[in-house]
Design an enzyme around this catalytic site. Structure first.
Site, short mmCIF file in Angstrom:
data_model
loop_
_atom_site.label_atom_id
_atom_site.label_comp_id
_atom_site.label_asym_id
_atom_site.label_seq_id
_atom_site.Cartn_x
_atom_site.Cartn_y
_atom_site.Cartn_z
N HIS B 56 13.72 -21.54 -7.43
CA HIS B 56 14.32 -20.22 -7.42
C HIS B 56 13.65 -19.14 -8.07
CE1 HIS B 56 17.04 -17.18 -7.59
NE2 HIS B 56 18.06 -17.80 -6.98
N ARG B 99 13.96 -18.80 -2.10
CA ARG B 99 13.80 -20.20 -2.09
C ARG B 99 13.36 -20.47 -0.65
NH1 ARG B 99 19.22 -22.62 -2.63
NH2 ARG B 99 20.24 -20.58 -2.57
N LYS B 102 15.13 -19.94 3.37
CA LYS B 102 16.28 -18.84 3.03
C LYS B 102 15.87 -17.49 3.78
CE LYS B 102 19.63 -18.90 0.69
NZ LYS B 102 20.84 -18.70 -0.24
N ASP B 105 14.54 -11.29 1.01
CA ASP B 105 15.31 -10.24 0.21
C ASP B 105 14.83 -9.32 -0.68
OD1 ASP B 105 17.29 -9.02 -1.69
OD2 ASP B 105 18.54 -10.85 -1.78
N CYS B 107 15.08 -7.71 -3.38
CA CYS B 107 14.77 -7.92 -4.99
C CYS B 107 13.67 -8.78 -5.19
CB CYS B 107 16.16 -8.13 -5.40
SG CYS B 107 16.71 -9.95 -5.19
N TYR B 108 13.69 -9.76 -4.36
CA TYR B 108 12.36 -10.81 -4.41
C TYR B 108 11.08 -10.15 -4.73
CZ TYR B 108 16.27 -14.27 -4.69
OH TYR B 108 17.09 -15.15 -5.12
N ASP B 160 18.74 -5.07 -0.08
CA ASP B 160 18.46 -6.49 0.16
C ASP B 160 17.78 -6.42 1.57
OD1 ASP B 160 20.37 -9.43 0.62
OD2 ASP B 160 18.52 -8.94 1.25
N ASP B 167 22.86 -0.86 -3.72
CA ASP B 167 23.41 -1.20 -5.18
C ASP B 167 22.29 -0.81 -6.31
OD1 ASP B 167 23.32 -4.47 -4.34
OD2 ASP B 167 21.94 -3.74 -5.77
N HIS B 170 19.22 -3.84 -6.53
CA HIS B 170 18.47 -3.78 -5.54
C HIS B 170 17.53 -2.72 -5.49
CE1 HIS B 170 20.71 -7.00 -3.62
NE2 HIS B 170 19.67 -7.57 -3.31
#
Lengths: 379, 234
Positions: B56, B99, B102, B105, B107-108, B160, B167, B170
């Site tokens: 992850h 991952r 998926k 996003d 934040c990744y 995201d 937020d 993010h």
């Protein structure tokens, strides 16, 4: 058995916002903005020692809070204190958590609290003279078994409610490790019970990772069990007086042997499952990753057990070693055949996919897989 | 993570981060930690929350950064880690997924892309001749495109993916990821790669602590003035 929020921005009728239909609890959304701050505030005042709440009130308030927002750690912690003081039955929290998860299947705090509760319950189990509240009235082993089955069910439902639910699957693994102790039986049971689920969720990487975990644990377990059996036989030969003590450990390992873990066949079946799903559902990266890892396991594991066995078989008395050895030789005889068939079949499979597929992603995954086969198998 | 709370790789990172900045990092404090983190690396190449768990992005960053702080990155299989993280950049969106299989996003952009500076450093220390002297091992421009074009909220703040609301979490990690994507190396070897107008360029961020590099230096200097506290009661 389920909770939910009913979209209802205004209080239309002069009646309670709580709706209960067929054992499912609904809350009309208009009341949340009044209810949540009210209970939240009450709990905070209690924590700040500005306002007293008795035990029943605490239980009610935290329950309400957690059904509205289960990630409120403080509320779970208040319940931990109530459990430790003996006022609250830990099984109630398992039920509360289960309900919360129907609406919030990922909620990290719910899963974390659940593990804490389960740990409390196992400790209770090992001290049978203590607490009997919430005791299912069954023998400890039976009790643990029921807990495990229930947890598998909760995890499965949560996994179905949110794709690739990391927290649900980690919890499932944790339960197997800490409650079920990774016995061969539970590992095999779980392999068979999740087979249908993963076929229905082919992009669920977490689901397939779980199967990898089960297979890897089986591989490790088989090697360990064979070593135990062999070591026990050695010890029994040397110290007949110790035989009784060793018997229980020996019996456990013997049971595992009687289970006859056909590891190559488990891995074979996994490859078959993978290939079938890849054919039926083109373009899912997860399935190809899973294939990679399976082939890697099939290739390595017979060799691994062979090496472990070879070291222990040396120096054993012929009569005592016969049983353990025969089992291994059967497996070893299959292994070389396994090795030569496996990769060829994989090449055939990949080439077939490449020539017949029309999905762009599928073609890409298949090409990458073929390159990997070549590097990995060196053929 | 807190008394009576959950145990996972994040807490190792939090502890290592705080301890190293405040000069209280002793061998006994982290005895066995590096080995435990290494056990969290799995067959996929990434790192999970605890040993046995699925790889992850968030946990992988925490694990690797903690090991960098503890100077034990070599305990990991760096090659499989590199293979895993580079596979997480999405070929269509340009951003990163957390991952396998998926969705992307924002934040990744930090948790995943942020691994490449760390890996670069670890491989450089081994004297790997193939390492670039100008770029990280991911598509820096594609990531910047994803963040700037898809992750901005018209009212301010970042998110995201399109359709999600903004937020602070993010906003923080999209910006951190943007900074990572724009700046390669440091000092003499600094190379800026900025998508769009020059004004888009952010200040560089420290790849281990994700605060400004000058702040890291100041914190370390400040706490070095104080002796390392002993575990004996005063």
């Amino acid at each position: 058995d389920e909770i939910g929020l009913i979209p209802c921005p205004e209080a239309r009728y002069n009646r309670s916002p709580i709706v209960l239909v067929e054992n499912k609890l609904g809350v009309e959304s208009w009341c949340v903005k009044f209810l949540l701050p009210y209970v939240h505030n009450k709990l905070l005042l209690f924590r700040q020692r500005k306002q007293w709440l008795n035990k029943d009130e605490l239980i009610d308030i935290t329950c309400t809070l957690l059904l509205l927002n289960p990630d409120f750690t403080t509320a779970w912690n208040v319940r931990k204190e109530l459990i430790l003081s003996g006022t609250l039955n830990p099984l109630k929290d398992l039920h509360l958590g289960k309900l919360a998860l129907t609406k919030f299947p990922k909620s990290p705090e719910t899963w974390i609290h659940r593990r804490w509760v389960l740990q409390q319950l196992i400790q209770e189990n090992s001290l049978p003279n203590l607490a009997t509240k919430g005791n299912l009235g069954a023998a400890p082993v039976e009790r643990i078994h029921r807990l495990v089955q229930e947890e598998m069910k909760v995890c499965s439902e949560a996994a179905g409610r949110y794709p690739s639910n990391y927290n649900a699957w980690s919890h499932r693994i944790w339960v197997l490790q800490h409650l079920a102790k990774l016995t061969v039986k539970i590992l095999l049971d779980e392999l068979s019970s999740t087979k249908y689920w993963v076929s229905m969720h082919v992009s669920d990487h977490s689901g397939f990772h779980y199967r990898q975990f089960l297979l890897n644990s089986l591989i490790r377990r088989t090697v360990t069990d064979n070593n135990i059996v062999v070591q026990n036989q050695m010890v029994n030969e040397q110290n007949p007086s110790l035989q009784k003590e060793e018997e229980s450990a020996g019996t456990e390992a013997a049971c595992a042997e009687e289970q006859n873990v056909d590891l190559p066949r488990c891995l074979d079946e996994e490859m078959e499952l993978c290939s079938e799903l890849i054919d039926n559902y083109p373009g899912h990266e997860t399935l190809w990753c899973h294939s990679d890892e399976n082939l890697s396991n099939s290739h390595h594991s017979p060799a691994a057990s062979h090496m472990a066995q070879a070291m222990d078989v040396d120096g054993l008395n012929e009569s005592s070693s016969k049983q353990g050895y025969t089992q291994e030789t059967k497996r070893l005889k299959r292994a070389p055949v396994q090795d030569s068939l496996g990769p060829e079949m994989e090449y055939q499979f990949v080439d077939k996919v490449l020539s017949t597929c029309r999905d762009v992603d599928q073609a890409r995954f298949a090409t990458a897989y073929r390159k990997w086969l070549v590097t990995f198998l060196g053929q | 993570m807190h008394v009576g709370g959950e145990v996972d790789v994040r807490s190792a990172y939090c502890a290592a981060s705080v301890a190293s900045l405040t000069n209280i990092l002793t061998p006994s404090l982290f005895a066995g930690t590096a080995e435990w983190i290494a056990r969290c690396q799995n067959w996929e190449g990434g790192i999970g929350g605890v040993p046995g768990m699925e790889a992850h992005g968030g946990y992988t960053f925490c694990g690797v950064a903690a090991l960098v702080i503890l100077k034990q990155e070599h305990l990991l299989n760096l090659r499989s880690l590199l293979h895993w993280v580079t596979g997480r950049q999405m070929r269509f969106e340009g951003g990163f997924q957390g991952r396998c299989n998926k969705l992307v996003d924002g934040c990744y952009s930090f948790w995943q892309a942020g691994l490449l500076p760390l890996l670069h450093r670890a491989l450089h220390a081994r004297g790997d001749p193939a390492l670039s002297m100008a770029h990280w091992m991911f598509d820096q421009l594609a990531l910047q495109e994803y963040i700037l074009l898809c992750c901005q909220c018209p009212a301010g703040g970042l998110l995201d993916k399109p359709g999600k609301s903004r937020d602070f979490y993010h906003t923080c990690y999209c910006l951190s990821g943007l900074a990572i994507a724009q700046h390669f190396g440091s000092g003499d070897l600094h190379n800026e790669v900025v998508l769009g107008i020059p004004e888009n360029c952010l200040q560089a961020t420290h790849p281990v602590y994700n605060i400004a590099p000058e702040k890291v230096a100041r914190a370390v200097m400040h706490f070095l003035q104080y002796p390392v506290p002993s575990l004996e009661p005063a």
